[in-house]
Each structure stands twice: as C-alpha cells, then as structure tokens.
Design an enzyme around this catalytic site. Structure first.
Site, PDB file in Angstrom:
ATOM      1  N   GLY A  17      53.026 -29.564  47.553  1.00  0.00           N
ATOM      2  CA  GLY A  17      52.341 -30.266  46.446  1.00  0.00           C
ATOM      3  C   GLY A  17      53.152 -30.149  45.162  1.00  0.00           C
ATOM      4  NE  ARG A  78      50.679 -31.207  51.027  1.00  0.00           N
ATOM      5  CZ  ARG A  78      50.532 -30.278  50.077  1.00  0.00           C
ATOM      6  NH1 ARG A  78      51.099 -29.115  50.188  1.00  0.00           N
ATOM      7  NH2 ARG A  78      49.785 -30.541  49.012  1.00  0.00           N
ATOM      8  CG  ASP A 109      51.080 -20.727  50.832  1.00  0.00           C
ATOM      9  OD1 ASP A 109      51.226 -21.951  50.943  1.00  0.00           O
ATOM     10  OD2 ASP A 109      49.967 -20.174  50.846  1.00  0.00           O
ATOM     11  CB  THR A 132      51.642 -23.936  43.964  1.00  0.00           C
ATOM     12  OG1 THR A 132      50.239 -24.159  44.156  1.00  0.00           O
ATOM     13  CG2 THR A 132      51.873 -22.429  43.975  1.00  0.00           C
ATOM     14  CG  ASP A 134      46.682 -24.200  44.789  1.00  0.00           C
ATOM     15  OD1 ASP A 134      46.062 -24.976  44.037  1.00  0.00           O
ATOM     16  OD2 ASP A 134      46.961 -24.469  45.960  1.00  0.00           O
ATOM     17  CG  ASP A 136      48.109 -20.089  46.312  1.00  0.00           C
ATOM     18  OD1 ASP A 136      49.220 -20.321  45.807  1.00  0.00           O
ATOM     19  OD2 ASP A 136      47.664 -20.724  47.270  1.00  0.00           O
ATOM     20  NE  ARG A 178      44.856 -27.565  51.439  1.00  0.00           N
ATOM     21  CZ  ARG A 178      45.682 -28.602  51.435  1.00  0.00           C
ATOM     22  NH1 ARG A 178      45.235 -29.800  51.709  1.00  0.00           N
ATOM     23  NH2 ARG A 178      46.965 -28.437  51.165  1.00  0.00           N
TER      24      ARG A 178
HETATM   25  O1  F6P Z   1      48.657 -26.696  47.115  1.00  0.00           O
HETATM   26  C1  F6P Z   1      48.242 -27.257  45.936  1.00  0.00           C
HETATM   27  C2  F6P Z   1      47.091 -28.157  46.101  1.00  0.00           C
HETATM   28  O2  F6P Z   1      46.921 -28.662  44.842  1.00  0.00           O
HETATM   29  C3  F6P Z   1      45.787 -27.592  46.630  1.00  0.00           C
HETATM   30  O3  F6P Z   1      45.030 -26.885  45.712  1.00  0.00           O
HETATM   31  C4  F6P Z   1      45.115 -28.846  47.120  1.00  0.00           C
HETATM   32  O4  F6P Z   1      44.104 -28.585  48.030  1.00  0.00           O
HETATM   33  C5  F6P Z   1      46.227 -29.561  47.742  1.00  0.00           C
HETATM   34  O5  F6P Z   1      47.367 -29.222  46.987  1.00  0.00           O
HETATM   35  C6  F6P Z   1      46.067 -31.035  47.873  1.00  0.00           C
HETATM   36  O6  F6P Z   1      47.306 -31.587  48.134  1.00  0.00           O
HETATM   37  P1  F6P Z   1      47.654 -33.003  48.713  1.00  0.00           P
HETATM   38  O7  F6P Z   1      46.717 -33.985  48.149  1.00  0.00           O
HETATM   39  O8  F6P Z   1      49.048 -33.207  48.276  1.00  0.00           O
HETATM   40  O9  F6P Z   1      47.543 -32.879  50.193  1.00  0.00           O
END
Ligand code: F6P
Length: 331
Positions: A17, A78, A109, A132, A134, A136, A178
């Site tokens: 992301g 991804r 991660d 990120t 997040d 996290d 998430r």
């Molecule tokens: O990993 C970062 C993040 O923003 C999460 O908090 C979220 O759930 C996810 O990416 C959503 O990503 P995408 O829409 O790119 O699948």
C-alpha cells in the site's frame, strides 16, 4: 565498520500500500547513493516490476520536485508472483542483468516478508524502510505515512464533529488498519473519541454501552466512536447497525474514511523521517548491515533484522487507551 567496496549500483522501489512520504524516501535513497558515487536504478510497480524487468535509471534531477507529493512516482503493487520461488528467481535474474549489488525496499510487513524470502534464496542484499500508514511494524516507533494519515483523519473528523454536535448524533468513523489499531488509537485520542475499537483488544463494546446508556442522554451530547477497519466487531457499519437496533432512540451515522487516508502531501514529520531513513538505508548497505529494516526507536536509527516474527511481536501502546478511558470517565 569497514565500508563495502563491492557495492557500486543499487536499486530502490516502493511496495504494498502506498504511503505519503514514499517519494521523499526514494529521493533520499537516490541522493544519498549518488553522493556515495553509487549508480541508482528505480524499479517501477514494486516486486511485480522487478519480475517484469521494469527498471529506470535515476539521476539527482529525476527525484527533484517530488518530496511534497503523496503517492509514489515509482508506483507500487502487491505481487502474488513474488510469493513463489519462480517469481523471485525471475526477479533475481533481472537484478543480476542490471548488475544490482544492493536493494532498498520501501513498504510494510508484506514487503519485508518478500525481502526475507528473497534474501534466504539469493545473494543480493536488501535493506528495508518502513512505509505504511498503519504504523504496525515490529521494531520501529514510526513508519513513513502514519503522521500524514493521522492528520488527514483528524481534519476529517473535526468537520464531522461540527455536524455531529449540531444534531446530537453518534458517528461511527472507520479508519484504515486491517490488522492494527495504531491509527485508530491515536486518531481516537486526537479527536476526543468516546470509545475506540481496535483489533488488538476486545472489551470495547462494554465501554460503548456505558457511554450510550450513562452519558449520552437526550441528544444533548454527540459522540465519536473510532473504529479500525479490522476490529473484531466487524467494522463501523456492523457496529452502528447493532447499536441502532439496541437503541432505536439514538441518531446514528457512519463515515468510512477509506483511501483518502492514503493520499495527500506528506507532513513535515513524514518528510524528515523518510529522509533520515533513506540516508540510513544507504549507510547500512555500505556498512554491511544488510537484510535489515531501518527503524526509529526513541528518535534514534536502529537496524531490525528481517524476520517472520514481525507480525506476532508487534508492540501496541495500551497506555493510550487507558488515557482515553480516564479522560472520558470524568462525565
Ligand atoms: O496496509 C495499509 C492499508 O492501508 C491497510 O490499513 C488497509 O486495510 C489496506 O492498506 C488497504 O489496501 P488496498 O486498498 O491497497 O488493498
């Protein structure tokens, strides 16, 4: 430590992301590498671009004028293919053909899990920079993009509070996360939320019920309930539906902030952290501190080895929840 002489060309890419500040990190990596007389290649579209041979040469001017821009000019992805040995082998061959001696990956991660798998199979060193929203990642207090996203959430919720107050409504605000509640947790504190729901803990429904039955009387008060998307209660919509069913007298609304949290010009903090970490990543490669993530602990740069335990060992600041509860218990 003795500086490595065998590194003369590096590659940098963004993965997973996107997060505000990724451009600032690419800029810092590129400029620091060039300052050390290294050649630099950018890889487009993350690991997928590595597999599909999408490499571009970067000079100092190619990364100028991007520091203040959100997103990532190298683009990101991804990659499912990189999760396979065949995919990683293709990526290795492309790195070899470009004579890349070291790689800097900017991501979360999943990106570092990819780097770990790759470096266990092939002998090109990687260094990671945590990017990120997040926040996290195990081993670092800070990830690039978190501060900007937090400020985006606060700005949005401040506006929602105007209308919530006017109508005496309870708003359920869903923020990203998430698997982690760091964004929701700080956003909850910064916005004066009554309750915050995060994946790491479970007893918030009691807390919410207390607020609804004791404090929220006759619409004289409004309320903000902050919900991380990955909370076990199932997200803001489900929670709001449940509350509405049990308390038909309460005026409930839901706002899912969504991908607005991922965009926007990076905050000064994100730009500075991205620049520090970018420079540290090149230092690490040159000083043979390899297959590590650059982290920030107590405002100091640290090197955290890639590991499969990052998810299970994540730290979580439970004190912030206690503070929120204390502040709200005054009613
Ligand atoms: O990993 C970062 C993040 O923003 C999460 O908090 C979220 O759930 C996810 O990416 C959503 O990503 P995408 O829409 O790119 O699948």
């Amino acid at each position: 430590m003795k500086q490595r002489k065998d590194i003369s060309r590096i590659a940098v890419f963004t993965s997973g992301g996107d997060a505000p500040g990724m451009n600032a990190a690419v800029r810092a990596v590129t400029r620091a590498a060039l300052a050390h007389q290294l050649e630099v290649y950018g890889i487009k579209r993350g690991y997928q671009g590595m597999i599909e041979n999408d490499f571009v040469k970067l000079e100092a001017g190619d990364v100028s004028g991007i520091m203040h821009l959100g997103g990532t000019f190298l683009q990101t992805a991804r990659s499912k293919e990189f999760r396979t040995h065949e995919g990683r082998k293709k990526a290795f061959e492309n790195l070899k053909n470009h004579q890349i001696d070291g790689v800097v990956v900017i991501g979360g991660d999943g990106s570092f899990a990819g780097a770990l798998a790759f470096t266990q199979e092939f002998d090109i060193p990687f260094v990671g920079i945590p990017g990120t929203i997040d926040n996290d990642m195990y081993g670092t207090d800070y990830t690039i993009g978190y501060d900007t996203a937090l400020n985006t959430v606060v700005e949005a919720v401040d506006k929602i509070k105007d209308t919530a107050n006017s109508h005496g409504r309870i708003f359920f605000i869903e923020v990203m996360g998430r698997e982690a509640g760091a964004l929701a947790l700080k956003a909850g504190l910064a916005c004066g939320a009554e309750v915050t729901f995060i994946p790491e803990i479970q007893n918030e429904e009691e807390e919410l019920e207390k607020f609804l039955t004791k404090d929220y009387k006759n619409k004289q008060r409004s309320g903000i309930v902050m919900v991380a998307e990955g909370d076990r209660a199932g997200g803001a919509l489900k929670l709001a539906e449940k509350v509405q069913k049990n308390h038909p007298e309460i005026d409930v609304r839901v706002t899912i902030l969504g991908h607005i949290q991922r965009g926007g010009s990076p905050s000064a903090n994100d730009r500075v952290a991205a620049t520090q970490m970018g420079v540290a990543a090149i230092d690490a490669l040159l000083n043979n501190q390899i297959n590590v993530m650059i982290g920030m602990k107590n405002n100091k740069i640290v090197h955290v080895p890639f590991s499969n335990e990052v998810k299970t060992n994540r730290e979580f600041n439970a004190d912030l929840l206690k503070i929120q509860q204390l502040i709200n218990s005054a009613y």
